[in-house]
Design a protein around this motif. Structure first.
Motif, mmCIF file in Angstrom:
data_model
loop_
_atom_site.group_PDB
_atom_site.id
_atom_site.type_symbol
_atom_site.label_atom_id
_atom_site.label_comp_id
_atom_site.label_asym_id
_atom_site.label_seq_id
_atom_site.Cartn_x
_atom_site.Cartn_y
_atom_site.Cartn_z
ATOM 1 N N ASN A 1 -0.772 -2.127 -6.819
ATOM 2 C CA ASN A 1 -0.209 -2.276 -5.267
ATOM 3 C C ASN A 1 -1.378 -3.304 -4.627
ATOM 4 O O ASN A 1 -1.119 -3.638 -3.344
ATOM 5 N N LYS B 1 9.440 -6.274 6.214
ATOM 6 C CA LYS B 1 8.822 -4.896 6.677
ATOM 7 C C LYS B 1 9.530 -4.671 7.919
ATOM 8 O O LYS B 1 9.444 -3.429 8.355
ATOM 9 N N TYR C 1 -2.027 1.633 1.246
ATOM 10 C CA TYR C 1 -3.046 0.885 0.807
ATOM 11 C C TYR C 1 -3.577 -0.529 1.255
ATOM 12 O O TYR C 1 -4.292 -1.238 0.984
ATOM 13 N N ASP C 2 -2.762 -0.794 2.561
ATOM 14 C CA ASP C 2 -3.343 -1.904 3.199
ATOM 15 C C ASP C 2 -3.810 -1.886 4.445
ATOM 16 O O ASP C 2 -3.321 -1.274 5.522
ATOM 17 N N PRO C 3 -5.216 -1.797 4.490
ATOM 18 C CA PRO C 3 -6.046 -1.458 5.616
ATOM 19 C C PRO C 3 -5.716 -2.257 6.788
ATOM 20 O O PRO C 3 -5.780 -1.692 7.974
ATOM 21 N N VAL D 1 2.956 0.479 0.421
ATOM 22 C CA VAL D 1 1.660 -0.347 0.390
ATOM 23 C C VAL D 1 1.176 -0.258 1.792
ATOM 24 O O VAL D 1 0.067 -0.193 2.051
ATOM 25 N N ASP D 2 2.064 -0.767 2.735
ATOM 26 C CA ASP D 2 1.706 -0.800 4.158
ATOM 27 C C ASP D 2 0.894 0.384 4.732
ATOM 28 O O ASP D 2 0.043 0.223 5.492
ATOM 29 N N ARG E 1 -0.482 -7.844 -2.889
ATOM 30 C CA ARG E 1 -0.301 -8.820 -1.550
ATOM 31 C C ARG E 1 -1.663 -9.584 -1.272
ATOM 32 O O ARG E 1 -1.691 -10.573 -0.743
ATOM 33 N N TYR E 2 -2.680 -8.972 -1.878
ATOM 34 C CA TYR E 2 -4.209 -9.654 -1.392
ATOM 35 C C TYR E 2 -4.229 -10.666 -2.479
ATOM 36 O O TYR E 2 -4.885 -11.833 -1.806
ATOM 37 N N HIS F 1 8.187 -9.761 1.847
ATOM 38 C CA HIS F 1 7.983 -8.493 2.663
ATOM 39 C C HIS F 1 7.148 -8.687 4.226
ATOM 40 O O HIS F 1 7.473 -8.481 5.096
#
Lengths: 278, 255
Positions: A157, A222, B240-242, B236-237, A160-161, A217
Motif C-alpha cells: 500500500n 479519487k 494508509y496515507d497520513p 489507502v487514502d 504512492r510514496y 488516482h
C-alpha cells in the motif's frame, strides 16, 4: 466413532483443498486447461530474473558507469563522494565519504521500490515467481492464502510514496539526457548515439511513471464529481490512456534502462566508440 | 461443414461424478451450448444445464470449457480444431448441484452484505440529477451480467474455501467501487466509508490484482484496473496515507 479418529481441520488431506473441496464437482485434475498456460508466467519469471541478475551485477560493480557526457541511469544521481567526476552531472555527495559501497545502491532503492510495489509488477511476480496463481483457473500450490491483508504484503500500500519519489529520479534522468547534448569537454551542440539512447530511455521511464495507477488516482481518480474539476478530469483521462498500456510501458522501460546502462558500460569500457551524429 | 467432435462432459452431483465421453455432431456457426443441447436431445436426456438467453446477456450458462471459465453460449466451436477434445465441466469454485449446474448462492449472500445505495437527503426519488461525466465510470460496472465467472476464477476463493467467509470476490468489490464512485451516494453522511469497509469487511486486501477476473469477464469490464485498483487506492487514502487523511481533516470536505 472411536476416540481420536475425528479428522481435524489441520489434518485435512491437502488433496481435499481448493477445487477438490468436498461438494464441488469431483474432478481429480487440479486444472483442465489445454493451452500453454505455463508460458506467460515462465517468460515473465525469466525476464525479471534476467533483469535482476544484470542489474545486481551492475549495481555492485561500481565501475564503467560514466563515459562523458553520458552517465548510466543506475548511477544517477550520485549521492556519495566515491563517484566518478561527472562534469556538471547530478553528482551530489549528500551521503559524504563514509559510504564505501557502490553509489548505485543509494539510488536504486527508489526505482526498485516503485517497481516492486507497482500494480503490474505485483501481478507479474505473484504469477511468475509465487504461482499465486500461476495462471487463471490453474490451482495454486499454497495451503493458505492471506493476500495483501497482513505483513509483509500489506506494505504494498505504500506504492504512492514510491511514485512520489520516482518523480525526482525521472527528473534527474531527464537532466542527464539533456547533458548528452554536450560533448565530452562540456561544449553544447553535440549528439551521439548515446544521447539518443538516453532520450528514448527517459521517454519510456516518464511514460511508465505517469501511467502508474497511483498517479491516475491522484490526478483525478479519487474524485466523485469530475464535473467540478475539469482540469483534473482531463489529466485523469490522459493518464488513463497511458495506464491502459502500463504493462507494455513497464517492460519497455525496464528493458530500455538496462540497455542504456549496457550501452554506457560498453562505451566506458572501450568496447566501441560512441557514434557521433553532430 | 459438419464433423463429429469428441466431448467430455462432467456428469454427477455433490456425492460424486465423472467426465463422460461423447461423440457428437458439430455444424458451422455453432457454440458450445448448442452442442450441449444436442447431447441433451440425442444422447443424454437427463443432462442438467442452466441456460436462458443464448446471447451472452443473462449470465446463466457459465461453465468451464477446456479448463477456462466461459459462457457456453459465447464460446464458438470454431475456436477448436475438429480433432480437439472439448471438456466441459461446471464451475469448480461453487458446490455442484448436478452435472453442469452449480449452487451460486455464495454470490447472493455476498450481494446482500454490500450496503445499498444511500439516497441523498432532500432529493426525492425521480429528482436525481447527475452529469454524464460523473456517472460514466460507474456505468461500466453496470454492464455486469452476474455470470459469476470472475468469482469462479478468482484464486482467493477457488483455491481457498476458507476465504469465502471473509472475501466478497471481484464482482461485489466492483459493486462497492461503483457505489463509492456514485455522485449521489450519501453513505458517508450516515457514517459509512465504503472504501474502508471494502478493506475491513469485504476482504479487499485478499485481492492480489492478478487480473484473472478481468481476463474472463464476458462483458470486457476492466474489473481490476477500473474498479479494484481504484478501490484499493481509495482505501489507502483512508487508512494508509497520513497526508490525505490530514488534508481531509483540515478541509473537512469530500471531493
Amino acid at each position: 466413532m472411536a476416540t481420536g479418529t475425528t479428522p481435524t481441520p489441520s489434518a485435512t488431506p491437502t488433496a481435499r483443498r481448493g477445487v477438490l473441496t468436498p461438494g464441488r464437482a469431483a474432478i481429480s485434475a487440479r486444472h483442465l486447461r489445454t493451452d500453454r498456460w505455463w508460458l506467460p508466467p515462465l517468460v515473465t519469471a525469466l525476464g525479471l530474473a534476467a533483469f535482476i541478475g544484470y542489474s545486481t551485477w551492475r549495481a555492485f560493480a561500481n565501475s564503467h558507469y560514466y563515459a562523458a557526457p553520458y552517465v548510466s541511469p543506475f548511477y544517477s544521481p550520485c549521492l556519495a563522494t566515491n563517484c566518478a567526476d561527472m562534469k556538471g552531472g547530478a553528482d551530489w555527495a549528500l551521503f559524504g565519504d563514509w559510504w564505501g559501497l557502490s553509489p548505485a545502491l543509494l539510488v536504486l532503492i527508489f526505482p526498485l521500490g516503485f517497481r516492486l510495489t507497482c500494480y503490474y509488477y505485483r501481478k507479474a511476480y505473484y504469477r511468475g515467481f509465487w504461482a499465486s496463481p500461476p495462471a487463471c483457473a490453474v490451482a495454486e500450490p499454497h495451503a493458505k492464502y492471506t493476500g495483501e491483508t497482513r505483513l509483509p504484503l500489506i506494505l504494498q500500500n505504500v506504492h504512492r510514496y514510491f511514485f512520489y519519489l520516482a518523480l525526482p529520479v525521472a527528473g534527474i534522468l531527464t537532466y542527464d539526457a539533456v547533458l548528452g547534448f554536450r560533448d565530452e569537454h562540456g561544449r553544447w551542440g553535440h549528439m551521439g548515439l548515446g544521447t539518443l539512447v538516453l532520450l528514448v530511455n527517459i521517454t519510456l521511464i516518464w511514460a511508465y511513471t505517469l501511467s502508474c495507477h497511483s498517479c491516475r488516482h491522484i490526478m483525478g481518480g479519487k474524485l466523485r464529481h469530475f464535473s467540478a474539476h475539469p482540469v483534473r478530469y482531463r489529466l485523469w483521462g490522459w493518464v488513463g490512456v497511458l495506464n491502459g498500456r502500463h504493462m507494455l510501458l513497464a517492460w519497455s522501460s525496464l528493458i530500455s534502462v538496462g540497455l542504456a546502462d549496457l550501452y554506457i558500460y560498453l562505451v566506458s569500457s572501450g568496447a566501441f566508440d560512441d557514434p557521433r551524429f553532430f | 461443414m459438419s464433423y463429429e467432435a469428441h466431448f467430455r462432459v462432467w456428469r454427477g452431483d455433490a456425492e460424486g461424478g465423472e467426465l463422460r465421453d461423447y461423440q457428437v455432431e458439430v455444424n458451422d456457426g455453432e457454440v458450445v451450448l448448442d452442442i450441449i443441447h444436442r447431447l441433451q436431445a440425442t444422447q443424454a436426456g437427463d443432462l442438467a444445464v442452466r441456460w436462458n438467453c443464448k446471447a451472452g446477456k443473462c449470465g446463466s450458462c457459465s461453465a468451464e470449457v477446456n479448463g477456462r471459465p466461459r459462457l457456453m453460449c459465447m464460446t464458438r466451436m470454431s475456436v477448436f480444431t475438429p480433432e480437439e477434445t472439448v471438456t466441459v465441466t461446471p464451475m469448480r469454485t461453487f458446490p455442484v448441484v448436478r452435472d453442469l449446474v452449480t449452487d451460486v448462492s455464495f454470490n447472493y449472500d455476498k450481494a446482500r452484505q454490500v450496503p445499498a445505495f444511500v439516497p441523498p437527503k432532500g432529493v426525492a426519488a425521480g429528482e436525481y440529477r447527475m452529469r454524464q461525466v460523473d456517472v460514466e465510470r460507474s456505468q461500466e460496472f453496470r454492464k455486469c451480467i452476474e455470470c459469476f465467472l470472475c468469482q469462479d476464477t478468482c484464486h482467493v476463493v477457488r483455491d481457498h474455501e476458507e476465504n469465502k467467509t471473509s472475501f466478497a470476490g471481484p464482482r461485489f468489490l466492483m459493486r462497492i467501487a461503483e457505489l463509492d464512485m456514485h455522485p449521489l451516494d450519501a453513505a458517508a453522511e450516515v457514517g459509512l466509508t465504503r472504501s474502508s469497509s471494502a478493506q475491513e469487511d469485504h476482504g479487499l486486501g485478499y485481492c492480489n490484482i492478478t487480473k484473472c477476473c478481468t481476463e474472463v469477464c464476458p462483458e470486457h469490464i476492466k474489473i481490476t484496473d477500473n474498479a479494484l485498483i481504484p478501490l484499493k487506492e481509495r482505501a489507502v487514502d483512508r487508512k494508509y496515507d497520513p497526508l490525505v487523511w490530514l488534508g481531509n481533516k483540515i478541509r473537512r470536505r469530500d471531493a
